[in-house]
Design a protein around this motif. Structure first.
Motif, mmCIF file in Angstrom:
data_model
loop_
_atom_site.group_PDB
_atom_site.id
_atom_site.type_symbol
_atom_site.label_atom_id
_atom_site.label_comp_id
_atom_site.label_asym_id
_atom_site.label_seq_id
_atom_site.Cartn_x
_atom_site.Cartn_y
_atom_site.Cartn_z
ATOM 1 N N ALA A 270 0.834 -1.206 0.000
ATOM 2 C CA ALA A 270 0.000 0.000 0.000
ATOM 3 C C ALA A 270 0.867 1.254 0.000
ATOM 4 O O ALA A 270 0.575 2.239 -0.694
ATOM 5 N N TYR A 273 2.207 2.449 -3.484
ATOM 6 C CA TYR A 273 1.286 3.211 -4.333
ATOM 7 C C TYR A 273 0.947 4.564 -3.733
ATOM 8 O O TYR A 273 0.737 5.539 -4.472
ATOM 9 N N ALA A 274 0.926 4.644 -2.405
ATOM 10 C CA ALA A 274 0.750 5.953 -1.781
ATOM 11 C C ALA A 274 1.923 6.865 -2.122
ATOM 12 O O ALA A 274 1.749 8.047 -2.455
ATOM 13 N N GLY A 333 -2.269 -1.084 -10.693
ATOM 14 C CA GLY A 333 -1.533 -1.806 -9.668
ATOM 15 C C GLY A 333 -1.067 -3.141 -10.187
ATOM 16 O O GLY A 333 -0.910 -3.329 -11.387
ATOM 17 N N SER A 342 -2.439 -5.275 -4.901
ATOM 18 C CA SER A 342 -2.003 -3.913 -4.587
ATOM 19 C C SER A 342 -2.401 -2.990 -5.713
ATOM 20 O O SER A 342 -2.342 -3.369 -6.882
ATOM 21 N N ALA A 344 -3.452 1.535 -6.703
ATOM 22 C CA ALA A 344 -3.824 2.907 -6.372
ATOM 23 C C ALA A 344 -5.015 3.293 -7.224
ATOM 24 O O ALA A 344 -5.106 2.915 -8.394
ATOM 25 N N ALA A 351 -4.890 3.744 -1.682
ATOM 26 C CA ALA A 351 -3.759 2.860 -1.978
ATOM 27 C C ALA A 351 -3.977 1.597 -1.162
ATOM 28 O O ALA A 351 -4.149 1.660 0.060
#
Length: 382
Positions: A270, A273-274, A333, A342, A344, A351
């Motif tokens: 997570a 992607y954040a 993702g 996973s 975004a 995310a």
């Protein structure tokens, strides 16, 4: 009957995510071992885990979710003008031009349109554990279909080609670039090359639980090792690639091959992607909106020659807006065959990261839909 314990934290407004996760864990008998994490609005809003020996800090193999981390590196280099996605691979790596591959571009490889999904005779697990060794074998291989005419997923080899492009363009390995430009600055618990010092946090992946009858019925329908699907999944080696043993091999974890050798946690997935879209841990986003738009754009849709209907790719990433209809069109993702997921969603500010220690029977993970929907609903409800 007691319910398996779920540990961790959810922010205000995300209680339903914990409830849905607890329901999934209970249905799995509490034995699978998994983690769920999600950022929403720039904060870590979900951080949950359950199962034997699993904690929030546990690391496990994430298989092709590794491709998401590798693609972030490529996107960053493209953003800086160091890698050009429409340049032929052979422009960086002349040896790749052999056997009719001279016109294949970086974009073709990232969108699984190159036809380079393996090699005649197969690749050993030792070769697949090392991007440079895999690249040397791929250099002389003729594509399995006319480049650009169709697409098919190269699960174990696609990003070995990309890694060689990165090495030729920068003088560093893709793993070094990821470590220096992405993982360390953003303090991500997702490794492309797990240090020995972190080994104690690693838990091996396990094979699925099934009856002998289920196993026999499943394997009776597996494509032949020298079919397009078999080649794409490394089954044409002698012996055929053992996916469980591969992820649990120290050489794979230590090298972090960029197609399938990543090791991490749900927080790490997570957080990747954040960091890419919004930034995290006090640092700005890695990628600009323009770069995100280019890499999130749909490229390869419809029937996948290797995976059948399971395709749909952006540039390097999977197109998650097609996978989950409640997400926006530019959600992106990558999942992994052992059950990680996973992505975004730039529109809703999510995310998402999920890991599990045990393969799902037949590589099926229906909980992905439920957990992604629960996170999206919590993040977008007033």
């Amino acid at each position: 009957m007691s319910h398996p314990e779920v540990y961790g934290y959810v922010a205000e407004g995300f209680a339903q995510v914990r409830e849905e996760y607890a329901a999934v864990v209970a249905e799995q008998g509490g034995q699978v071992g998994s983690q769920l994490a999600a950022y929403a609005g720039g904060r870590l809003a979900v951080d949950l885990w359950a199962g034997p020996q699993v904690s929030g800090d546990t690391l496990t193999g994430v298989y092709s979710s590794t491709k998401g981390a590798a693609t972030v590196v490529v996107a960053l280099l493209a953003q800086e003008g160091i890698v050009e996605v429409d340049r032929p691979v052979a422009g960086y790596w002349p040896e790749f031009a052999a056997a009719g591959k001279d016109a294949i571009t970086v974009r073709d490889v990232l969108t699984h349109r190159s036809g380079v999904i393996g090699v005649d005779g197969g690749l050993t697990a030792a070769e697949l554990a090392d991007d440079a060794m895999t690249a040397r074998r791929l250099a002389g291989q003729r594509p399995y279909w006319k480049p650009g005419s169709a697409y098919g997923y190269g699960g174990f080899v696609t990003f070995a080609v990309i890694a060689e492009v990165v090495r030729r363009a920068t003088g560093q390995s893709l793993q070094q670039m990821y470590e220096e430009r992405v993982r360390v600055p953003y303090a991500l618990d997702l490794y492309l090359g797990l240090p020995e010092a972190q080994e104690e946090r690693f838990l091996p992946i396990q094979w699925w639980s099934a009856t002998p009858e289920q196993e026999a019925a499943f394997w009776a329908n597996v494509p032949g090792p020298h079919s397009i699907t078999g080649i794409g999944y490394g089954l044409n080696s002698t012996p055929p690639l053992d996916q469980v043993a591969f992820a649990n091999t120290r050489a794979v974890r230590g090298n972090g091959p960029s197609s399938a050798g990543g090791v991490g946690s749900a927080r790490g997935l997570a957080g990747l992607y954040a960091a890419a879209v919004w930034g995290c841990n006090g640092r700005p986003s890695l990628l600009t909106p323009d770069t995100i738009g280019k890499f999130a754009m749909l490229h390869s849709t419809g029937g996948d020659l290797v995976r059948g209907k399971q395709g749909n790719y952006a540039l390097g990433f999977q197109a998650k807006g097609l996978r989950y209809p409640f997400l926006s069109a530019n959600a992106f993702g990558h999942d992994g065959s052992a059950g990680s997921e996973s992505f975004a969603d730039p529109h809703s500010g999510i995310a998402f990261g999920y890991t599990r220690r045990q393969f799902g029977f037949g590589w099926s993970y229906p909980e992905h839909d439920r957990l992604a929907a629960a996170v999206h609903h919590a993040a977008t409800s007033d």
